[in-house]
Design an enzyme around this catalytic site. Sequence first.
Site: not given
Length: 711
Positions: A316-318, A124
């Site tokens: 996982f902020c992906n 992100n």
Amino acid sequence: MDGKEEFLKEFGDFYGYPNAPKSIDEIRSTEFKRLEDTVYLDHAGATLYSELQMEAIFKDLTTTVYGNPRILLTQKLVLDYCNASQKDYKCIFTSGATAALKLIGENFPWSCKSTFMYTMENHNSVLGLREYPATSSFGRAAAFAVDINEAVDQGGASRSSLTSFKVLQHPVQIRNEAKVLEGELTGTVAASIADIDFVRRREAVEEQFEDGTISFLSIASIRHGFKIFNTLTTSAMCWHTMSLTKFLKRKLLALRHENGESVCTLYGNCPLKVSRHDCGSIVSFNLKRPDGSWFGHWEVEKLASLYGIQLRTGCFCNPGACAKYLGLSHSDLLSNLEAGHVCWDDNDVINGKPTGAVRVSFGYMSTYEDAKKFIDFIRSSFISMPSEFEKRYLLRSKSIPCPTEGFEDRLSSSACHLKSITIYPIKSCAGFSVNSWPLSDTGLQYDREWLLKSLTGEILTQKKVPEMFLIKTFINLNQQILSVESPRCKRKLQIKLDSNSYLPGKEEFYLQSQRYEVQCYENEINQWFSDAVGQPCTLVRCCQSEYCFSLNKNRSMGMCRDVNSKVNFANEAQFLLISEESVSDLNNRLCSKTQKLSCGAPPNVNPMRFRPNLVISGGEPYAEDGWRNLRIGNTYFSSLGGCNRCQMINFYQQTGQVKKTNEPLATLASYRRVKGKILFGILLRYDPGNKARLDTNSWLKVGDEVHPNSE
């Protein structure tokens, strides 16, 4: 040949640092003593420091005077580690990767000729850079995502050419443009004059990007970390973590249910042959049931914590990688968002698809035993036949609901009676027990009618503030006073129920898809509670609530909240009922487990550990699981099903302190788990369809007979 011998036969040349001064077992026993009862598997999120490293840093800081030193030595260590020439590269210290990327986005010379290309699987923090080319004052630049694997498959570009574009190279480009941007940088200055517009920036590129005084003590401590790299070598660390990653992936792929169906779906590309360049130290996956449906990642994390295993779940902020590997379309993502799903919540399976995954990552101090314990956890928790309880519960949930008409004629005679009544006026604080209590259209009168909020609007609960457990409450109906006590406060707080201490006006906020109108209190009351919980907070009282379907359009996410009746600040329903006999059976299981493990005196769980409103006595253990309706005294109720338990039941009070263990949730998980929920006790609401509808003159009394209907 046992498991470890087999592992070492294949990976012995790579595992455990055979050429280093210390073996992996010596490293763990001398430098990571705190991991004795913990399996830490989230090194990609935040790896661990060694205890010897901290001792060296402490000795350094207590024997050396660091005023505000130059950090050239540490910068050189970083550049050398990255094999980067000091001539072509400069090292700039920031608070983290996100801050470093922000620095690049703010200072890169964007123009209409610029192109920002990033991969679908970027974090992100990288996606956030899109805002800079889109809003550049020198013309809107292009920004687009590339799926590396897709491009390779289509022959559009080789993997090497695509991955050669790295944001990490931008600091060099920025360095070349630094003189052009010199007037716009906000970094450290060489000289300035206070009363005229004069400033001269420092010439060193890295200093132009420093925003004031940097964290020089932390930076000076970096060298102690590099000592570990130099002693073990990064190559040996890669081989070590690679061996654990390969081992874990093979074991997970080999797991099978009794019907032959695979248990684990792995994500990402990683050949299972020995190679440290193609795999890394991360294993991302999801688990399936024998029927092919998914175990939710939140369920895995919840159970793992009971086994002392720390890992990471979610996306996982992906978001790009998450959508790609989970097969989530744009429509799926938007639908999930409209249904109320956001990052970090527990909505892990929506419309049959997982919303995230489980991630295990190894560090240089990880061991074979860590991986083995994790495999054993997966095997014992997710590869087993459904319990008899689960079979009965699922069968009951699929059956046709029993109509309320004629309900009274179907009530069974019962030896059950109401043993205790407990009211919890303030959400997450201690309650008080009574012999009788009036009912209202929200349940027990005044039950969870108040809550505490932080100054940022966050709802305070025992999960976040365990000290709330120590706040005692009592309501005197005759005097119409709520009394509150805390060991942290010298005086008892008394609040009139018809209080004139409200602040003028009402506030509105949303909690679990419920819209609330609340009344707020004056500063004196808020200060008392701030002292009691150890942080600034405010007390609010519910004066009106209604369910907002627009905030939760998707009811298939496993939420159990009662939306057909008025509820104050309770999580799910108006009432929670617990059976004494069920608690007794749980205690017997805890006793047997303790004796089997020879681990001291067994814990004795009191029914109050579960924060019930109603405790009944006289029936069979878990008979309440099958109840559809019941009458207590002259009041009629409908069952909403089992109550999903969380870590909150593991808190207990001892000598004035709030403590936490893994029990009883760990034992309950072994035999009371259904579709990701650990059920104990049942949720109730008064029956709105019955002619004997609840009115404001109804009371519940200890000793009232309990007549259930299980049809």
